[in-house]
Design a protein around this motif. Structure first.
Motif: not given
Length: 541
Positions: A373-383, A493-503
């Motif tokens: 799923f991690f890699n699917a997210v990268i592909k979907e963003v690039l798409r 990986f590094g950012l999501l491991e350490k931080f949660e992102f919200s609007p």
């Protein structure tokens, strides 16, 4: 003296006006694409160019046209010229892959590229491009790039620590301010063993120029500039190149970056050359700098690059190797912030991998690839968010472009081939192909990473990664695509491991995908604030 100057100016204006009038009349009656359907010309002189250049959202206008006319249609350019706009998979495959170098970049694309980064691989055509690519290929192999994973991870850790040190935990952060710093540091150290120190706040000329390179106080070109560029590209090459000595304000910014990047490149290159004492590296190192050093010393002309070509490659890699990755990462965080459920799914995979490899262990390429799923997210963003939404090409000879999805002509005939004449301008719409319902399904315009977890076969294979056009395709596909994917994996990986992102307060609905050479995020009705992607960050416990 003044009379002579006045006469010269009058002669130039008269000849230019006559040339434009002749070109307009000739093109109007000799249009090679007059049999195709397309949007009505919105301006006699500007055609549809002004509309597309000045739209507020990437692909907002073109997507309506593709929905109405099909996967290929005629659009109008300045001075009566017609362009072919294409998003059809087979047509894209034919132009970019099957035909090799028979569809070169348009003259104006080449000129702009040379202004930005010189005579590098992005500028080169035909055999020159083939020579450049053969020289650089060893530095961008998968095996060579894996050695940089440790650097990617360390650099991301420095960024997360920096956010904590500066007390940004629990606050709104404009991530577009930070991400280019980490990617500039990474490309400097990995490719050239050069430390920019951007993340540590070291002042550097390149970083300052890049802040305003694609977005300044006047984001869109004025009418006269649009007409000037179109006039310039219509001239024979010697005259067209001569007019490039009189750049627009935007082109002056490009030239400043080129000069600054080559200044850095020259210092790095000459220091490295002195250290090798003019001898080829016997160890056969395959990092970019070593490869370029050897190419500059090579006797075989098929393997050699002159010093200006070497410096141009370095300038190209500095820009393409950090700005595009930083922007893609910003859009990736944007997408996951708007979809907290998916962000949590990615974090769950990250947590599982960390538990398996150990708290302090460095991840391998296999570890990153093990997260579906991690890699699917990268592909979907690039798409959904290709940083370069369109490519411009021209037919090198008379040709016929095949279509996977037939279109209807002005006369009502259904055709599956489009004949084009030599010199015909062709606009390849990456943004449209990446959202084509015939390829990606009825939900092509929606965020759905799980589409990449299904075993679905596409009729026409495109691109170098996940059937996407984001890295282009064929002989001119992005040479650094593997580098970009590995870096995106490590940063996410590094950012999501350490931080949660919200609007942030007020949400993210006012963020626009603005076409400014690259696709950049800006706030609606607040473009004066510059590039913006404000996200609320909170450290994970």
């Amino acid at each position: 003296m003044l009379r002579i100057v006045a006469k010269a100016v009058f002669a130039f204006v008269f000849i230019s006006s006559a040339y434009i009038l002749f070109g307009f009349v000739y093109r109007y009656y000799q249009r090679s694409l007059k049999f195709l359907r397309g949007p009505p010309r919105s301006s006699l002189l500007l055609g549809n160019d002004y509309q597309t250049i000045h739209q507020e959202e990437v692909n907002a206008i073109e997507s309506k046209w593709f929905n109405e006319y099909g996967t290929a249609f005629r659009t109008s350019s300045c001075y009566g010229e017609d362009a072919l706009m294409v998003a059809d998979p087979r047509a894209l495959q034919y132009v970019l892959h099957t035909s090799g170098y028979r569809f070169p970049k348009t003259k104006d694309s080449q000129q702009i590229t040379r202004m930005i980064s010189g005579r590098g691989i992005l500028w080169a055509e035909g055999e020159v491009h083939n020579r450049h690519r053969k020289v650089l290929n060893p530095a961008f192999s998968a095996a060579q790039l894996r050695q940089f994973l440790s650097l990617f991870q360390r650099s991301t850790a420095r960024l997360t620590n920096k956010w904590k040190e500066e007390g940004l935990d629990g606050s709104v952060v404009n991530v577009t301010k930070w991400l280019p710093k980490i990617t500039l540091d990474v490309i400097g150290e990995s490719a050239f063993d050069y430390k920019f120190g951007a993340l540590d706040g070291h002042a550097n000329e390149l970083g300052e120029i890049l802040k305003h390179m694609f977005a300044d106080s006047r984001l869109y070109p004025q009418t006269w500039i649009v007409l000037y560029r179109a006039f310039r590209r219509s001239l024979p090459s010697p005259l067209s190149d001569f007019l490039c000595r009189f750049p627009t304000k935007e082109e002056t910014r490009f030239k400043k970056f080129s000069d600054a990047s080559k200044k850095v490149a020259k210092s790095v290159f000459r220091t490295a050359a002195e250290e090798t004492n003019g001898q080829e590296d016997s160890k056969g190192s395959k990092d970019v700098l070593s490869v370029l050093l050897r190419s500059n010393l090579a006797v075989d002309p098929k393997k050699a690059l002159d010093e200006d070509e070497v410096l141009s490659q370095m300038a190209t890699i500095m820009l393409a190797g950090h700005e595009t990755t930083a922007s893609t990462t910003a859009w990736m965080l944007f997408a996951l912030t708007k979809s907290p459920k998916d962000q949590q799914m990615v974090y769950a995979e990250i947590r599982d991998v960390r538990a398996r490899v150990g708290v302090d262990a460095e991840l391998t390429a296999s570890d990153y690839d093990s997260m579906p799923f991690f890699n699917a997210v990268i592909k979907e963003v690039l798409r959904l968010h290709p940083i370069v939404p369109t490519l411009a090409r021209q037919a090198g000879t008379d040709d016929s472009i095949p279509l996977e999805f037939p279109i209807i002509t002005e006369s009502g005939e259904e055709i599956s081939q489009i004949p084009v004449s030599k010199g015909q301008r062709i606009i390849l719409s990456i943004a449209t192909y990446n959202r084509l319902t015939q390829v990606w399904g009825d939900d092509a315009n929606e965020w759905n990473p799980e589409r990449f977890m299904l075993d679905s076969k596409k009729k026409t294979a495109l691109g170098v990664y996940a059937n996407l056009m984001t890295f282009s395709a064929g002989v001119r596909a992005c040479i650094g695509w593997r580098f970009a994917i590995m870096e995106l994996q490590a940063i996410l990986f590094g950012l999501l491991e350490k931080f949660e992102f919200s609007p942030p307060p007020g949400g993210l609905n006012d963020i626009q995908r603005v076409p400014a050479g690259l696709m950049i995020p800006m706030k609606k009705n607040n473009w004066q604030e510059g590039v913006q992607m404000p996200l609320y960050i909170k450290a994970r416990e």
